[in-house]
Design a protein around this motif. Structure first.
Motif, PDB file in Angstrom:
ATOM      1  N   ALA A  55     -15.704  28.359  37.858  1.00 21.55           N
ATOM      2  CA  ALA A  55     -14.898  28.446  39.069  1.00 21.55           C
ATOM      3  C   ALA A  55     -13.861  27.325  39.115  1.00 21.55           C
ATOM      4  O   ALA A  55     -12.702  27.546  39.490  1.00 21.55           O
ATOM      5  N   GLU A  56     -14.245  26.124  38.717  1.00 23.09           N
ATOM      6  CA  GLU A  56     -13.296  25.017  38.703  1.00 23.09           C
ATOM      7  C   GLU A  56     -12.190  25.272  37.683  1.00 23.09           C
ATOM      8  O   GLU A  56     -11.008  24.997  37.960  1.00 23.09           O
ATOM      9  N   GLU A  57     -12.550  25.770  36.526  1.00 20.08           N
ATOM     10  CA  GLU A  57     -11.534  26.087  35.521  1.00 20.08           C
ATOM     11  C   GLU A  57     -10.577  27.166  36.023  1.00 20.08           C
ATOM     12  O   GLU A  57      -9.371  27.110  35.762  1.00 20.08           O
ATOM     13  N   MET A  58     -11.101  28.159  36.750  1.00 20.75           N
ATOM     14  CA  MET A  58     -10.246  29.214  37.309  1.00 20.75           C
ATOM     15  C   MET A  58      -9.261  28.642  38.324  1.00 20.75           C
ATOM     16  O   MET A  58      -8.074  28.993  38.328  1.00 20.75           O
ATOM     17  N   ARG A  63      -3.802  26.977  39.856  1.00 20.91           N
ATOM     18  CA  ARG A  63      -2.832  25.991  40.342  1.00 20.91           C
ATOM     19  C   ARG A  63      -1.740  25.743  39.309  1.00 20.91           C
ATOM     20  O   ARG A  63      -0.574  25.540  39.656  1.00 20.91           O
ATOM     21  N   HIS A  64      -2.103  25.790  38.043  1.00 18.00           N
ATOM     22  CA  HIS A  64      -1.126  25.536  36.982  1.00 18.00           C
ATOM     23  C   HIS A  64      -0.147  26.691  36.823  1.00 18.00           C
ATOM     24  O   HIS A  64       1.056  26.482  36.595  1.00 18.00           O
ATOM     25  N   ASP A  65      -0.635  27.939  36.958  1.00 17.24           N
ATOM     26  CA  ASP A  65       0.211  29.104  36.678  1.00 17.24           C
ATOM     27  C   ASP A  65       0.814  29.727  37.924  1.00 17.24           C
ATOM     28  O   ASP A  65       1.909  30.312  37.848  1.00 17.24           O
ATOM     29  N   THR A  73     -10.873  20.837  46.387  1.00 16.78           N
ATOM     30  CA  THR A  73     -11.904  19.826  46.190  1.00 16.78           C
ATOM     31  C   THR A  73     -13.163  20.516  45.704  1.00 16.78           C
ATOM     32  O   THR A  73     -13.687  21.408  46.376  1.00 16.78           O
ATOM     33  N   ALA A  74     -13.626  20.108  44.541  1.00 19.63           N
ATOM     34  CA  ALA A  74     -14.811  20.724  43.956  1.00 19.63           C
ATOM     35  C   ALA A  74     -16.059  19.913  44.299  1.00 19.63           C
ATOM     36  O   ALA A  74     -15.981  18.731  44.649  1.00 19.63           O
ATOM     37  N   LYS A  75     -17.206  20.566  44.193  1.00 19.63           N
ATOM     38  CA  LYS A  75     -18.474  19.891  44.451  1.00 19.63           C
ATOM     39  C   LYS A  75     -18.678  18.720  43.502  1.00 19.63           C
ATOM     40  O   LYS A  75     -19.139  17.642  43.898  1.00 19.63           O
TER      41      LYS A  75
END
Length: 221
Positions: A55-58, A63-65, A73-75
């Motif tokens: 999920a963080e990678e997604m 955000r990049h694309d 903010t991730a856990k």
């Protein structure tokens, strides 16, 4: 929906500076159905533990694309930030404790040395009437242990009150803190203080014995 916090009573009106904001968690579909003209401003993802990294990678890829202004903010970020704060507080606490312990031990040593040096004439007099070097050395060490014992008893009593009452009250309202009673730092300092209580009188006695009894009696007159 579940209530995640106590809802305060608003008596001043929505435009008052004292009014409180109400926070609720709603499903995205329910929010869009209730407020079709509004956009989602904050979205929470409930992701299973095994899929958090994906999920963080997604989100990073999105955000990049797609939207470079996206802020998330991730856990794992919150956990890392909390651990950094905990470590910083721990280091600061240990640093302050070491400084206080160092000052306390120096004060203890200074008190013992001053007490022994100021009694040179007394020691010379009791040696002149028959006290042996071994008896004098033993007396000084016993006095040092007596001072150390009194200091430790007072320290344990005051520390128990300070930790059990003071520290407990300090962390009572902190939801991120868990109180655990411990006197481990004082226990660690105990053998150090006992060693000083034996070594300092022994060193002072060695310095006293460098002069004869007559020289010490004359020097202190």
């Amino acid at each position: 929906m579940a209530i995640v916090a106590d809802i305060p009573t608003i008596t001043e009106g929505v435009n008052s500076s004292t009014q409180d904001f109400l926070s609720f968690y709603l499903p995205a579909d329910s929010f869009q159905a209730m407020y079709p003209d509004n956009t989602l401003r904050k979205l929470f993802f409930d992701v299973a533990e095994e899929y958090q990294l994906q999920a963080e990678e997604m989100l990073i890829q999105y955000r990049h694309d797609v939207d470079k202004s996206l802020n998330y903010t991730a856990k794992s970020t919150l956990m890392a930030h909390y651990q950094e704060q905990t470590q910083a507080n721990t280091v600061m606490g240990f640093a302050i404790s070491l400084i206080i312990a160092f000052v306390g031990i120096l004060n203890f040593v200074n008190s013992m040395v001053t007490a022994i040096v100021s009694r040179q004439k007394e020691f010379a007099m009791i040696q002149s009437i028959g006290m042996t070097k071994r008896q004098l050395r033993r007396m000084l060490i016993d006095e040092g242990l007596y001072y150390a014992g009194i200091t430790l008893l007072a320290s344990y009593a005051l520390s128990a009150l300070a930790v059990g009452i003071g520290v407990r009250m300090m962390v009572a309202d902190d939801w991120t803190a868990t109180f655990r009673f411990t006197l481990l730092p004082l226990i660690i300092c105990t053998p150090v203080l006992i060693v000083f209580a034996v070594v300092i009188p022994y060193i002072c006695f060695k310095n006293l014995e460098k002069q004869s009894i007559v020289e010490r009696l004359r020097a202190t007159d």
